[in-house]
Design a protein around this motif. Structure first.
Motif: not given
Length: 643
Positions: A421-442
């Motif tokens: 995939l296109p590289v974005k420096h500073g990012s490990p890119t995207v979740p792999m199959p099996g991982y439903d990754v979210r960013v949440v608050d407290e």
């Protein structure tokens, strides 16, 4: 030097990830076809079992069989399975699949004759030598649960692991070699056994000529003599059928209470996940040479020195050396060229060390890297400056990816086997199959794009991840599942951008609060690393009466820099003000000769913070060189910090 590579814009990633989202059980059943099973599973996943469910219950399998026997049976016996390259001893050795199988069968028989049976624990406390991999596979062959403890770990830390795992047997060596330093293991082992409540019945000791050890009569056995006697008697051991849900190993990771957490890995799901990742994530074909420049004492060594490459039918490099100093900063180029490595997996700190010693990559000249396709970085955040430097000198994709001891294989990556995939420096890119990754608050509420928060994974975790902690289901729930109900807590912080790319900015305790503003130390480290004279850096938050916390940056200068550190520090402060703004309140940059790290290369930011805040701290068990912490303390005191 080569130009930076162009990303391949066509990738099957979205199609494959979508397949998993629509039919996760079907996806993993299909992936499981890469493994040889003695009996098929009753169901792909049973959510009613144990803490959160189990993968492939009812199935029978054997990890050693999948790593060795089946390849020999199908004509791959003459292919090198492991290439041992030890610049610290001047030793090189290639072991074929047939040869490795023979060694494993014999050692497995030795373990069996010493009373080790299915379910018994065996602690492995060894350096980076082939016998360490043989020991792991021999345990897997007979169903013993191995627990590898990094060679040279302090006696007290080893003792806590002995008490928790309660091993019947310990496999160890007389010494290890760290660069130019010989570390005697046997005195540490003897002290640990004295301290431990649980004593092993026997210890099998590999004598190394650099520092031979005295053996305790009645308890210790000489490895070479014992194995030779078993081989002369024609002893060997067949694979024991194991449940897919039976434990393969325990790997201890540091706990916040001081009590180590024993991460459990099962047999079935672990093999499925690793086989999938070798092909689709790392883009490696059977027969190719893969090198994970880590140690068998870490999860990378388990997953991608021993089990992953061998299950997939690859040749794996087992390297006993350093990225610099054994003998110089060209060591990695020599290994890649000499052994035809197609992909290297190492920690960003290794490349920062290489860049510091040889910033123009002069030592790369003369090495044929024509077969080398990909560099993978993981273990800590890969700062964009290091990634871009590696891209520039190597001319191949440089893939940052993110995972943990607990997950056992990558959570997020740029899947080379599906098309980069296109590289974005500073990012490990995207979740792999099996991982439903979210960013949440407290409150576990999902946050909008580009908003900093806690990174979590929706349950259940995929195959290969820990089902629980050893003898500690409640602690597992409390540590990982309670704070964000329905999610696994990674304890990492970051954000997801508008394209679904994940950015890991540090551990949640690396987010500092400056006068009410939540700021990422990882973002500041990016700025520090962009300075042309900086080889390595770390930013921590230090206590401040007015603002609560303020950032403090530590910088290590590149070799050959002759400018005044005071001048460079002033430039660093100005650079952070320019790139992040006055809100960062960044006013202190401290030049040091080196940064304190674990043996796996992670910077000990938490310990540095305690020193800066004049709080009590203890010597971390995993530290590479304790003397560095004294240097950090002296540098901080010169700037009025640390008490």
């Amino acid at each position: 030097m080569s130009a930076a590579p162009k990303a391949i814009m066509t990738s099957r990633y979205h199609e494959v990830y979508g397949h998993w989202q629509r039919d996760s059980h079907g996806f993993w059943a299909e992936a499981a076809q890469a493994i040889d099973w003695m009996r098929p599973w009753a169901q792909v996943f049973d959510p009613t079992l144990d803490v959160y469910g189990r993968w492939f219950p009812g199935a029978l399998c054997n990890t050693c069989y999948n790593a060795l026997d089946r390849h020999v049976e199908r004509g791959r016996g003459a292919q090198p399975a492991i290439i041992y390259d030890s610049p610290v001893t001047g030793t090189k050795r290639s072991i074929s699949y047939s040869g490795l199988l023979s060694e494993v069968r014999t050692l497995a028989a030795v373990l069996r004759d010493l009373g080790v049976a299915k379910g018994d624990r065996v602690v492995i406390y060894m350096p980076m030598v082939p016998e360490a991999a043989v020991a792991m596979l021999a345990c897997a062959r007979i169903g013993a649960v191995h627990s590898v403890v990094f060679g040279g770990f302090a006696a007290k830390e080893l003792a806590t692991r002995l008490d928790d795992a309660e091993p019947r047997l310990i496999l160890s060596a007389s010494c290890g070699i760290e660069g130019a330093r010989i570390v005697a293991y046997k005195p540490l082992l003897d002290e640990a056994i004295d301290l431990a409540r649980v004593k092993p019945e026997k210890c099998l000791i590999l004598q190394r000529p650099q520092a031979e050890a005295s053996l305790v009569k009645g308890r210790d056995l000489d490895w070479a003599e014992t194995v030779a006697a078993a081989r002369a008697a024609g002893k060997d051991a067949d694979c024991v059928p194991l449940a897919a849900t039976d434990p393969l190993y325990i790997l201890y990771t540091s706990g916040t209470t001081g009590q180590p957490k024993g991460v459990v890995r099962d047999n079935g799901g672990h093999m499925v996940a690793l086989a999938w990742s070798m092909q689709h994530l790392y883009g490696i074909d059977p027969g190719e040479v893969f090198w994970a420049a880590s140690d068998v004492g870490w999860v990378v060594g388990h997953s991608y020195i021993v089990y992953g490459p061998l299950i997939h039918g690859c040749t794996s490099i087992l390297y006993e050396g350093k990225p610099v100093g054994t003998p110089d900063a060209g060591a990695y180029w020599r290994v890649i060229a000499e052994h035809g490595v197609v992909a290297l997996f190492t920690a960003p700190t290794a490349f920062r060390a290489i860049k510091k010693e040889d910033p123009r990559a002069a030592l790369l000249a003369g090495h044929d890297l024509s077969r080398f396709r990909t560099l993978f970085l993981a273990g800590e955040r890969a700062d964009p400056d290091t990634v871009q430097w590696a891209e520039h000198i190597l001319g191949v994709p440089v893939i940052d990816h993110w995972w943990q001891t607990e997950t056992g294989w990558p959570v997020a990556a740029n899947p080379v086997g599906l098309g980069v995939l296109p590289v974005k420096h500073g990012s490990p890119t995207v979740p792999m199959p099996g991982y439903d990754v979210r960013v949440v608050d407290e409150a576990a509420k999902e946050l909008p794009a580009n908003t900093m928060g806690s990174i979590v994974v929706r349950m259940p975790l995929p195959p290969g991840c820990l089902p629980t902690l050893w003898k500690a289901d409640d602690r597992f729930r409390e540590s990982y599942l309670t704070e964000f109900p329905g999610y696994y807590k990674t304890a990492d912080a970051g954000f997801v951008d508008e394209d679904g790319y994940l950015f890991i900015m540090g551990r949640t305790d690396d987010i500092i609060n400056v006068a009410g503003h939540r700021l990422s130390t990882g973002g500041m480290e990016e700025v520090l690393a962009s300075h042309p004279d900086v080889a390595e850096c770390a930013v921590i938050g230090v206590r401040d009466e007015l603002k609560g916390e303020v950032p403090c940056g530590f910088i290590v200068l590149k070799s050959g820099v002759t400018r005044s550190p005071v001048e460079i520090e002033a430039e660093i402060v100005a650079l952070v003000r320019e790139k992040i703004g006055p809100v960062a309140a960044f006013k202190l940059a401290v030049t040091v000769g080196r940064l304190p790290k674990t043996r796996s290369g992670k910077i000990l930011r938490g310990t540095m913070k305690k020193i800066a805040d004049a709080e009590p701290w203890s010597l971390p068990a995993t530290i590479d060189d304790p003397a560095i912490l004294e240097e950090i303390g002296e540098a901080l005191r010169r700037h009025g910090l640390g008490g």
